[in-house]
Design a protein around this motif. Sequence first.
Motif, PDB file in Angstrom:
ATOM      1  N   GLU A 128       0.867  -1.184   0.000  1.00 39.85           N
ATOM      2  CA  GLU A 128       0.000   0.000   0.000  1.00 39.85           C
ATOM      3  C   GLU A 128       0.897   1.224   0.000  1.00 39.85           C
ATOM      4  O   GLU A 128       1.617   1.484   0.964  1.00 39.85           O
ATOM      5  N   VAL A 129       0.897   1.959  -1.113  1.00 34.81           N
ATOM      6  CA  VAL A 129       1.819   3.074  -1.304  1.00 34.81           C
ATOM      7  C   VAL A 129       1.022   4.349  -1.516  1.00 34.81           C
ATOM      8  O   VAL A 129       0.130   4.409  -2.368  1.00 34.81           O
ATOM      9  N   THR A 130       1.349   5.381  -0.737  1.00 34.38           N
ATOM     10  CA  THR A 130       0.743   6.694  -0.895  1.00 34.38           C
ATOM     11  C   THR A 130       1.678   7.582  -1.710  1.00 34.38           C
ATOM     12  O   THR A 130       2.880   7.629  -1.442  1.00 34.38           O
ATOM     13  N   ILE A 131       1.126   8.268  -2.702  1.00 28.72           N
ATOM     14  CA  ILE A 131       1.924   9.104  -3.598  1.00 28.72           C
ATOM     15  C   ILE A 131       1.472  10.545  -3.427  1.00 28.72           C
ATOM     16  O   ILE A 131       0.355  10.906  -3.831  1.00 28.72           O
ATOM     17  N   ASN A 132       2.292  11.367  -2.807  1.00 26.81           N
ATOM     18  CA  ASN A 132       1.988  12.784  -2.628  1.00 26.81           C
ATOM     19  C   ASN A 132       2.251  13.521  -3.940  1.00 26.81           C
ATOM     20  O   ASN A 132       3.334  13.441  -4.495  1.00 26.81           O
ATOM     21  N   LYS A 133       1.258  14.237  -4.442  1.00 26.02           N
ATOM     22  CA  LYS A 133       1.406  14.857  -5.768  1.00 26.02           C
ATOM     23  C   LYS A 133       2.521  15.904  -5.793  1.00 26.02           C
ATOM     24  O   LYS A 133       3.138  16.140  -6.828  1.00 26.02           O
ATOM     25  N   ASN A 134       2.807  16.541  -4.654  1.00 22.16           N
ATOM     26  CA  ASN A 134       3.885  17.526  -4.616  1.00 22.16           C
ATOM     27  C   ASN A 134       5.258  16.877  -4.758  1.00 22.16           C
ATOM     28  O   ASN A 134       6.224  17.544  -5.121  1.00 22.16           O
ATOM     29  N   LYS A 135       5.327  15.584  -4.445  1.00 22.72           N
ATOM     30  CA  LYS A 135       6.608  14.897  -4.513  1.00 22.72           C
ATOM     31  C   LYS A 135       6.860  14.252  -5.875  1.00 22.72           C
ATOM     32  O   LYS A 135       7.954  13.794  -6.165  1.00 22.72           O
ATOM     33  N   VAL A 136       5.839  14.227  -6.730  1.00 21.47           N
ATOM     34  CA  VAL A 136       5.990  13.636  -8.063  1.00 21.47           C
ATOM     35  C   VAL A 136       6.863  14.534  -8.923  1.00 21.47           C
ATOM     36  O   VAL A 136       6.611  15.738  -9.050  1.00 21.47           O
ATOM     37  N   GLN A 137       7.899  13.956  -9.510  1.00 19.79           N
ATOM     38  CA  GLN A 137       8.825  14.703 -10.357  1.00 19.79           C
ATOM     39  C   GLN A 137       8.557  14.472 -11.846  1.00 19.79           C
ATOM     40  O   GLN A 137       8.631  15.403 -12.643  1.00 19.79           O
ATOM     41  N   MET A 138       8.282  13.234 -12.211  1.00 20.51           N
ATOM     42  CA  MET A 138       8.048  12.901 -13.613  1.00 20.51           C
ATOM     43  C   MET A 138       6.909  11.896 -13.731  1.00 20.51           C
ATOM     44  O   MET A 138       6.750  11.043 -12.865  1.00 20.51           O
ATOM     45  N   VAL A 139       6.158  12.020 -14.799  1.00 21.23           N
ATOM     46  CA  VAL A 139       5.119  11.047 -15.143  1.00 21.23           C
ATOM     47  C   VAL A 139       5.414  10.551 -16.554  1.00 21.23           C
ATOM     48  O   VAL A 139       5.627  11.353 -17.467  1.00 21.23           O
ATOM     49  N   SER A 140       5.442   9.236 -16.730  1.00 22.08           N
ATOM     50  CA  SER A 140       5.702   8.682 -18.062  1.00 22.08           C
ATOM     51  C   SER A 140       4.677   7.604 -18.370  1.00 22.08           C
ATOM     52  O   SER A 140       4.122   6.977 -17.457  1.00 22.08           O
ATOM     53  N   TRP A 141       4.436   7.392 -19.635  1.00 21.47           N
ATOM     54  CA  TRP A 141       3.529   6.334 -20.078  1.00 21.47           C
ATOM     55  C   TRP A 141       4.123   5.709 -21.336  1.00 21.47           C
ATOM     56  O   TRP A 141       4.631   6.386 -22.218  1.00 21.47           O
ATOM     57  N   SER A 142       4.087   4.386 -21.378  1.00 27.35           N
ATOM     58  CA  SER A 142       4.726   3.661 -22.480  1.00 27.35           C
ATOM     59  C   SER A 142       3.839   2.511 -22.918  1.00 27.35           C
ATOM     60  O   SER A 142       2.950   2.062 -22.175  1.00 27.35           O
ATOM     61  N   THR A 143       4.098   2.027 -24.125  1.00 25.07           N
ATOM     62  CA  THR A 143       3.341   0.908 -24.653  1.00 25.07           C
ATOM     63  C   THR A 143       4.225   0.132 -25.618  1.00 25.07           C
ATOM     64  O   THR A 143       5.298   0.589 -26.008  1.00 25.07           O
ATOM     65  N   ASN A 144       3.789  -1.071 -25.963  1.00 26.07           N
ATOM     66  CA  ASN A 144       4.463  -1.892 -26.967  1.00 26.07           C
ATOM     67  C   ASN A 144       3.391  -2.381 -27.940  1.00 26.07           C
ATOM     68  O   ASN A 144       2.204  -2.137 -27.728  1.00 26.07           O
TER      69      ASN A 144
ATOM     70  N   SER B 242      -4.575  10.536 -18.482  1.00 25.13           N
ATOM     71  CA  SER B 242      -4.890  11.965 -18.584  1.00 25.13           C
ATOM     72  C   SER B 242      -5.362  12.517 -17.243  1.00 25.13           C
ATOM     73  O   SER B 242      -5.005  13.646 -16.866  1.00 25.13           O
ATOM     74  N   ARG B 243      -6.128  11.729 -16.490  1.00 21.80           N
ATOM     75  CA  ARG B 243      -6.598  12.169 -15.175  1.00 21.80           C
ATOM     76  C   ARG B 243      -5.417  12.384 -14.229  1.00 21.80           C
ATOM     77  O   ARG B 243      -5.380  13.374 -13.483  1.00 21.80           O
ATOM     78  N   VAL B 244      -4.460  11.460 -14.245  1.00 25.08           N
ATOM     79  CA  VAL B 244      -3.291  11.587 -13.371  1.00 25.08           C
ATOM     80  C   VAL B 244      -2.454  12.793 -13.774  1.00 25.08           C
ATOM     81  O   VAL B 244      -2.006  13.581 -12.928  1.00 25.08           O
ATOM     82  N   ILE B 245      -2.226  12.975 -15.068  1.00 20.76           N
ATOM     83  CA  ILE B 245      -1.420  14.101 -15.554  1.00 20.76           C
ATOM     84  C   ILE B 245      -2.074  15.427 -15.182  1.00 20.76           C
ATOM     85  O   ILE B 245      -1.407  16.369 -14.741  1.00 20.76           O
ATOM     86  N   ASN B 246      -3.394  15.503 -15.328  1.00 24.31           N
ATOM     87  CA  ASN B 246      -4.110  16.736 -14.980  1.00 24.31           C
ATOM     88  C   ASN B 246      -4.071  17.016 -13.490  1.00 24.31           C
ATOM     89  O   ASN B 246      -4.168  18.176 -13.069  1.00 24.31           O
ATOM     90  N   MET B 247      -3.955  15.971 -12.668  1.00 18.76           N
ATOM     91  CA  MET B 247      -3.858  16.169 -11.229  1.00 18.76           C
ATOM     92  C   MET B 247      -2.476  16.693 -10.832  1.00 18.76           C
ATOM     93  O   MET B 247      -2.343  17.565  -9.971  1.00 18.76           O
ATOM     94  N   VAL B 248      -1.424  16.165 -11.487  1.00 18.84           N
ATOM     95  CA  VAL B 248      -0.047  16.485 -11.089  1.00 18.84           C
ATOM     96  C   VAL B 248       0.417  17.814 -11.673  1.00 18.84           C
ATOM     97  O   VAL B 248       1.067  18.613 -10.998  1.00 18.84           O
TER      98      VAL B 248
END
Length: 502
Positions: free
Chosen positions: A290-306, A345-351
């Motif tokens: 169970e991991v809590t992610i504080n949005k102020n501490k987020v430095q980078m957001v990435s998304w990838s696919t194959n 998109s929801r996560v990116i808009n939050m951060v």
Amino acid sequence: MVQNDHDFSIPTRQPSVAIGIILIKFVRMTVRAIWPLLLSFFIGRRAGSTFEDVVGYLVLGFAAFNLIGSILTYFRFYYYIKDNAIVLDKGVLKKTRTNIPFERIQTINFSQNLLHRLFNVVSVEIDSAGANKSEISIDALSKEEAIALREYIMAEKEQIINEIGTEEEKEISADKSPSELLLHLTPFDLLKVGVSQNHLRSMGIIFAFVFTTINELTNDIGDFLSDQFTQFESYAVHNTLFAFLFSAVLVIIISFLFSLGNSVLKYYDLKLWMGKNGLKLVRGLLNREEVTINKNKVQMVSWSTNPIRKFFKMYTLQIAQASSTEVNAQKSKINVPGSYKKQISRVINMVFPSEYLGTEVKHSISSAVKQRIVLFYGILPSLVSLSLWFLIEEAAFYFLLILPLSVFLGRAYYKKRSYEINEELIRSNSGIVGTENVLTQIHKIQAVKVKQSWYQRRKQLATIELYTAAGEMSIPFITLNEALQLENFILYRIETDKREWM
């Protein structure tokens, strides 16, 4: 003062089950570090080797010494709360005291392995602002007590912020909106994640384990393989081809099952909640995290696919949190597979500030990168293979297939490699077969480096590297003038922006 049934002001040990958890953790670490020596010890005993006996006894003696130290550590471990701070006292020969004020605490995370779940206890990690690791780690607390501790600390932190915090901190602290379940991996989603995993990496892990084990069991792996393949010399060509195809299919099946099993163990019942202050991730079958992610501490957001994951319209979302060491930066990156574009998109808009999203200006890299890939990964290997004609004869011509492959790779890399930037955000796009996008805020960048290889110097090109507290972002093969202008712009934005980077 926040009321609570637990009195955290009294120095308290962990529950007695923590002894077993500490011992298991110690044994796991020891076996992982010295298993080749242990294997050599047992083989040496059967062969009557005195040297292996000595080594084995030294290893066991060292393990026993540390085992006793681990047990003593349990009895010298206390935690308590004093003066709006959580305090940890531990140590046998060298006693240490760690004190973290509530206002510095960023997240309080729980995790459970099988033993934890059997006794209904959790491991607790308390992370503070700017820490190079979780500064306080408690191996075992009852789940009830751990939840009470987290609620107490966060409630006290909120009260302190309301008294002495900034307006922005008060606004975030006052948010009481319930968390929204953003993502839940269903069994079918988990199956698609397993199917679309990197099976080549699984093959590599399996082969590495098999060959390492064989190398420990036999003095010469080459002779071993030669003996095995000699058994097939009497077979006809079509039988040999059948055996090869059967082996290839078997390896693919095993790799697929390995990837699928690993996905189930790691991402079973994954749930991602989103609130105004950040995210909460829960996942795992045997080891529940169970991991809590504080949005102020987020430095980078990435998304990838194959290609396979793209067929399912799924992405792997990665959220990189602040960390002050390279090793811990890897651990602070949280992967959320099975994400869809809407959830990303929801996560990116939050951060990130939503008014800047989608306004980035796209820039391509230099087409010279295609020539470099063809030269170093196509032409030079082909010339080397042809020069070995006298050793491998006609087989040398097969290496010429590298040349058209390098042309394809060069074109694919150039087509997908670009960067996008505006006043607030910078985004890197890359990939060859798959794609990867990395997004960060400019004011969170901590260092900028412009570098040139000898090939780039001849072409007046450069690579710019951007360093954050969660890792780095690289933009290769842009003109030197463009790299210097980009460096000056980013440094100017960092120096003139007064916001905190976390």
